[in-house]
Write a protein that holds these residues in place. Structure first.
Motif, PDB file in Angstrom:
ATOM      1  N   GLY A  59      -8.106  13.275   7.675  1.00  0.00           N
ATOM      2  CA  GLY A  59      -8.703  13.475   8.838  1.00  0.00           C
ATOM      3  C   GLY A  59      -9.888  12.569   8.750  1.00  0.00           C
ATOM      4  O   GLY A  59     -10.163  11.857   9.865  1.00  0.00           O
ATOM      5  N   VAL A  60     -10.151  12.224   7.782  1.00  0.00           N
ATOM      6  CA  VAL A  60     -11.365  10.895   7.735  1.00  0.00           C
ATOM      7  C   VAL A  60     -11.037   9.806   8.096  1.00  0.00           C
ATOM      8  O   VAL A  60     -11.334   9.325   9.135  1.00  0.00           O
ATOM      9  N   PRO A  61      -9.830   9.208   7.887  1.00  0.00           N
ATOM     10  CA  PRO A  61      -9.072   7.892   8.570  1.00  0.00           C
ATOM     11  C   PRO A  61      -9.043   7.947  10.090  1.00  0.00           C
ATOM     12  O   PRO A  61      -9.363   7.014  10.756  1.00  0.00           O
ATOM     13  N   LEU A  62      -8.426   9.234  10.296  1.00  0.00           N
ATOM     14  CA  LEU A  62      -8.063   9.049  11.619  1.00  0.00           C
ATOM     15  C   LEU A  62      -9.343   9.404  12.576  1.00  0.00           C
ATOM     16  O   LEU A  62      -9.449   8.817  13.718  1.00  0.00           O
ATOM     17  N   LEU A  63     -10.410   9.994  11.878  1.00  0.00           N
ATOM     18  CA  LEU A  63     -11.647  10.193  12.782  1.00  0.00           C
ATOM     19  C   LEU A  63     -12.273   8.812  12.995  1.00  0.00           C
ATOM     20  O   LEU A  63     -12.617   8.660  13.973  1.00  0.00           O
TER      21      LEU A  63
ATOM     22  N   PHE B 216     -11.001   5.770  12.354  1.00  0.00           N
ATOM     23  CA  PHE B 216     -10.264   4.426  13.047  1.00  0.00           C
ATOM     24  C   PHE B 216      -9.625   4.909  14.302  1.00  0.00           C
ATOM     25  O   PHE B 216      -8.875   3.845  14.847  1.00  0.00           O
ATOM     26  N   THR B 217      -9.391   6.138  14.622  1.00  0.00           N
ATOM     27  CA  THR B 217      -8.556   6.415  15.917  1.00  0.00           C
ATOM     28  C   THR B 217      -9.514   7.096  16.691  1.00  0.00           C
ATOM     29  O   THR B 217      -9.667   6.920  17.867  1.00  0.00           O
ATOM     30  N   PHE B 218     -10.230   8.367  16.424  1.00  0.00           N
ATOM     31  CA  PHE B 218     -11.176   9.293  17.074  1.00  0.00           C
ATOM     32  C   PHE B 218     -12.565   8.483  17.605  1.00  0.00           C
ATOM     33  O   PHE B 218     -12.813   8.377  18.957  1.00  0.00           O
ATOM     34  N   VAL B 219     -13.014   7.805  16.875  1.00  0.00           N
ATOM     35  CA  VAL B 219     -14.363   7.028  17.135  1.00  0.00           C
ATOM     36  C   VAL B 219     -13.762   5.835  18.197  1.00  0.00           C
ATOM     37  O   VAL B 219     -14.547   5.921  19.356  1.00  0.00           O
ATOM     38  N   PRO B 220     -12.816   5.218  17.977  1.00  0.00           N
ATOM     39  CA  PRO B 220     -12.658   4.149  19.306  1.00  0.00           C
ATOM     40  C   PRO B 220     -11.980   4.964  20.481  1.00  0.00           C
ATOM     41  O   PRO B 220     -12.389   4.328  21.385  1.00  0.00           O
ATOM     42  N   MET B 221     -11.519   6.011  20.291  1.00  0.00           N
ATOM     43  CA  MET B 221     -11.107   6.735  21.525  1.00  0.00           C
ATOM     44  C   MET B 221     -12.205   7.203  22.179  1.00  0.00           C
ATOM     45  O   MET B 221     -12.489   6.864  23.665  1.00  0.00           O
ATOM     46  N   VAL B 222     -13.509   7.559  21.464  1.00  0.00           N
ATOM     47  CA  VAL B 222     -14.657   8.168  22.231  1.00  0.00           C
ATOM     48  C   VAL B 222     -15.243   6.771  22.912  1.00  0.00           C
ATOM     49  O   VAL B 222     -15.756   6.913  23.789  1.00  0.00           O
TER      50      VAL B 222
ATOM     51  N   LEU C 148      -5.683  18.141  17.961  1.00  0.00           N
ATOM     52  CA  LEU C 148      -6.614  17.003  17.756  1.00  0.00           C
ATOM     53  C   LEU C 148      -5.935  15.543  17.135  1.00  0.00           C
ATOM     54  O   LEU C 148      -5.986  14.564  17.457  1.00  0.00           O
ATOM     55  N   TYR C 149      -5.215  16.073  15.991  1.00  0.00           N
ATOM     56  CA  TYR C 149      -4.461  15.008  15.197  1.00  0.00           C
ATOM     57  C   TYR C 149      -3.251  14.592  16.261  1.00  0.00           C
ATOM     58  O   TYR C 149      -3.319  13.391  16.429  1.00  0.00           O
ATOM     59  N   LEU C 150      -2.663  15.385  17.070  1.00  0.00           N
ATOM     60  CA  LEU C 150      -1.604  14.836  17.948  1.00  0.00           C
ATOM     61  C   LEU C 150      -2.280  13.941  19.006  1.00  0.00           C
ATOM     62  O   LEU C 150      -1.559  12.878  19.503  1.00  0.00           O
ATOM     63  N   ALA C 151      -3.581  14.199  19.455  1.00  0.00           N
ATOM     64  CA  ALA C 151      -4.063  13.586  20.364  1.00  0.00           C
ATOM     65  C   ALA C 151      -4.457  11.986  20.195  1.00  0.00           C
ATOM     66  O   ALA C 151      -4.345  11.170  20.980  1.00  0.00           O
ATOM     67  N   THR C 152      -4.392  11.686  18.765  1.00  0.00           N
ATOM     68  CA  THR C 152      -4.653  10.422  18.159  1.00  0.00           C
ATOM     69  C   THR C 152      -3.381   9.580  18.781  1.00  0.00           C
ATOM     70  O   THR C 152      -3.376   8.276  18.779  1.00  0.00           O
TER      71      THR C 152
END
Lengths: 317, 315
Positions: A45-49, A51-57, B151-155
């Motif tokens: 969860g932490v790396p996805l948040l 390095f993927t989620f923050v750039p998505m936002v 949310l995981y899949l959304a990535t």
């Protein structure tokens, strides 16, 4: 997400407790499960948040601006979205992308399933074949595109020579606007067969052989065994293949870029191709981000429908 | 080939009746054999047309699949590497010149080592983070699970082409650009792998971990000793795909790497197109170098992809 099974699983997981302390015990057990959930999910969860989620936002923020990657961003609100929704190019590139998926997925799934089933048998040289069919997956698109452009060459390509020999019409393939996407679809399905094969092969391994023995004792034919044992028990893997293939299919880019470059005359331009052009060629990063969020909305909707629908056909243990 | 297969072409005793695959597109001969088996094995061995056709089909298909790779190898050892005549598999005067050029013009050992190190690190991370998350989603019941999984899949749903720019800016702010960390960080976890492993874990019978729970095993123990061994085929599959995606990744390294010491293989190979526009043999030699390691990883992983059922202890 198979929550019914998980709910069924709970009483067994929680040992019976004395009547009086029941409520606090349940809360304690729920807290304990939450703790376990954190433990199992945080490492991903932490790396996805970050390095993927923050750039998505950030990209969502960019989509509300006009930005050429160099100068300051200009706030434009939803103008990018408004422009995209009225621009006929948007509909075109989405149309091409959907066309790609509709052509590509049945081919690659049917082919991959047949391969997995055949190469799961005891076959001399099976290891060799499994490797051979997987090689295209690891070969770079640059090489694959060269080969397919040659195979599908309208004048002297192998495919048209065979078609001519059989007295069939010889299309212009990637040089003809109405056949360019078909060429991309053929090459993509060919390249990804091994991908589907490997996932379904792994899925076939988890089917207990006893079920086939039982089916045979009950007099089930080969087809009935395939239909009633293999397909249902392969459904979790199939579900994965369908969801991932559609997610990736909507983001098709590499093969289009190297095979047709979106042409001729934009006839095979896809959504991500358009995003790429907007960002790196025209310096319209805001519009590109907006387009990618439209794409996101479409993929999310399609995936949500599949996750809803899985209860009807996906069998979990 | 590491695996020993029993060629069952002529002996009727080796009917592949125990495998799942016998169904699709099989001529009725196979079915008759099954019933014959039940009634006694007296039938004399006869030519199995279906099996011969199967071999022909699989063999021909295999050749078609192999062709681009063979062509790549052949072009890489052809002097001058001319593509004008269309792909050909005939080599006159084979030479290793292209490989020499490749290793002379690029710091190939360094490049391969970089790519290999990052691919191995990313694969190991994804196996650990992915299998843990998959266990969480497949076996734990907690509030908001479906939303978190969505949310995981959304990535996976936003194209990388859009994410690289914000990610680059973020890395610049953290002063991490042009480091191994920046190369590796976005690929230490992937929703693709988590989803793949979750699906595999969902098909493991719950009776097994219920039994372990009754024996007092914790989730960590069930995860490590019950579930992980049973999803070995899926772990092997993820190994192949994680290694491959890191090994082939181009766009993110292109954006984040500045110094030549950090160059990865796809970056190195892309410079060949500029330097030697016509020297296809060098480009193809680069392709061979980039394909072989993944092919080797696949060959190793394959044994585990296939060997799944042998040790699961299903009754």
């Amino acid at each position: 997400m198979a929550s019914d099974q998980i709910v069924r699983d709970r009483p067994a997981a929680t040992p019976p407790r004395p009547q009086d302390g029941r409520r606090s015990a349940r809360r304690r057990s729920r807290l304990r499960t939450a703790g376990w959930a954190m433990f199992f999910l945080l490492p991903s969860g932490v790396p996805l948040l970050l390095f993927t989620f923050v750039p998505m936002v950030s990209s969502a923020w960019v989509s509300l601006h006009e930005w050429n990657l160099i100068s300051e961003m200009q706030w434009v609100g939803f103008a990018n979205y408004a422009h995209l929704l009225t621009d006929p190019t948007t509909r075109e590139v989405f149309g091409h992308t959907v066309l790609y998926i509709v052509g590509y997925f049945p081919l690659v799934y049917a082919g991959g399933l047949a391969l997995a089933v055949v190469l799961n048998r005891r076959l001399a040289g099976r290891t060799f074949f499994r490797a051979a069919y997987f090689l295209p997956v690891v070969t770079s698109w640059v090489v694959v595109a060269l080969v397919w452009q040659w195979l599908l060459n309208p004048s002297n390509g192998l495919v048209n020579q065979i078609l001519g020999f059989l007295n069939l019409p010889q299309p212009g393939w990637w040089t003809d606007p109405s056949w360019a996407m078909a060429s991309v679809i053929l090459a993509s399905a060919w390249k990804d067969l091994g991908f589907v094969m490997v996932i379904l092969l792994a899925g076939l391994q988890t089917i207990p052989q006893e079920l086939y023995e039982a089916a045979r004792i009950d007099g089930a034919s080969a087809w009935q065994q395939f239909r009633r044992v293999t397909l249902p028990l392969l459904s979790p893997s199939t579900f994965f293949v369908v969801v991932i293939s559609l997610i990736n299919g909507f983001q098709v880019f590499d093969q289009v870029y190297v095979m047709t470059g979106g042409g001729p005359a934009g006839s095979s331009q896809v959504v991500v191709g358009q995003i790429y052009e907007l960002t790196f060629r025209y310096g319209r990063a805001g519009e590109a981000s907006a387009l990618s969020w439209l794409l996101f909305a479409v993929i999310l909707a399609v995936t949500a429908v599949q996750i809803r629908g899985q209860r009807k056909w996906v069998h979990y243990a | 080939m590491p695996e020993t297969t029993t060629p069952g072409t002529t002996t009727p005793g080796t009917t592949p009746g125990t495998t799942a695959g016998t169904a699709a597109g099989q001529p009725p001969t196979v079915r008759r054999r099954w019933s014959a088996r039940g009634g006694g094995d007296g039938a004399p061995p006869r030519a199995d047309v279906g099996r011969v056709l199967l071999y022909l089909g699989v063999g021909l298909g295999g050749l078609i699949m192999l062709f681009p790779f063979l062509w790549t190898v052949v072009t890489s050892i052809t002097p001058g590497g001319n593509l004008s005549g269309g792909p050909s598999l005939i080599v006159e005067d084979p030479t290793m010149d292209a490989y020499r050029t490749l290793f002379d013009t690029l710091p190939m050992w360094r490049i391969v080592l970089n790519s290999f190190g990052i691919a191995v690190a990313s694969t190991l991370c994804q196996l650990v983070t992915g299998s843990m998350a998959a266990y969480g989603f497949a076996r734990l019941q907690f509030r908001g699970k479906n939303v978190i999984f969505a949310l995981y899949l959304a990535t996976l749903m936003v194209p990388l082409q859009v994410l690289v720019v914000p990610l680059f800016i973020q890395m610049t702010r953290l002063n991490l650009n042009d480091t191994y960390f920046a190369l590796l960080a976005p690929s230490v976890a992937s929703a693709f792998g988590i989803f793949l492993l979750k699906q595999a874990m969902e098909s493991v019978p719950r009776e097994l971990d219920e039994a372990a729970t009754i024996d007092g095993a914790s989730h960590l123990r069930i995860y490590a000793t019950v579930i992980l061994p049973l999803v070995r085929p899926a772990l092997a599959t993820l190994t192949v795909f994680a290694f491959m995606s890191s090994w082939n990744s181009f766009l993110w390294p292109l954006v984040v790497v500045r110094s030549p010491e950090l160059m990865t293989l796809p970056l190195g190979l892309s410079t060949l197109h500029g330097q030697f526009t016509t020297e296809w043999n060098v480009v193809m030699a680069g392709s061979v170098v980039s394909i072989l390691p993944i092919a080797i990883v696949y060959m190793f992983a394959q044994r585990h992809i296939i060997a799944g059922m042998a040790h699961t202890g299903f009754k």
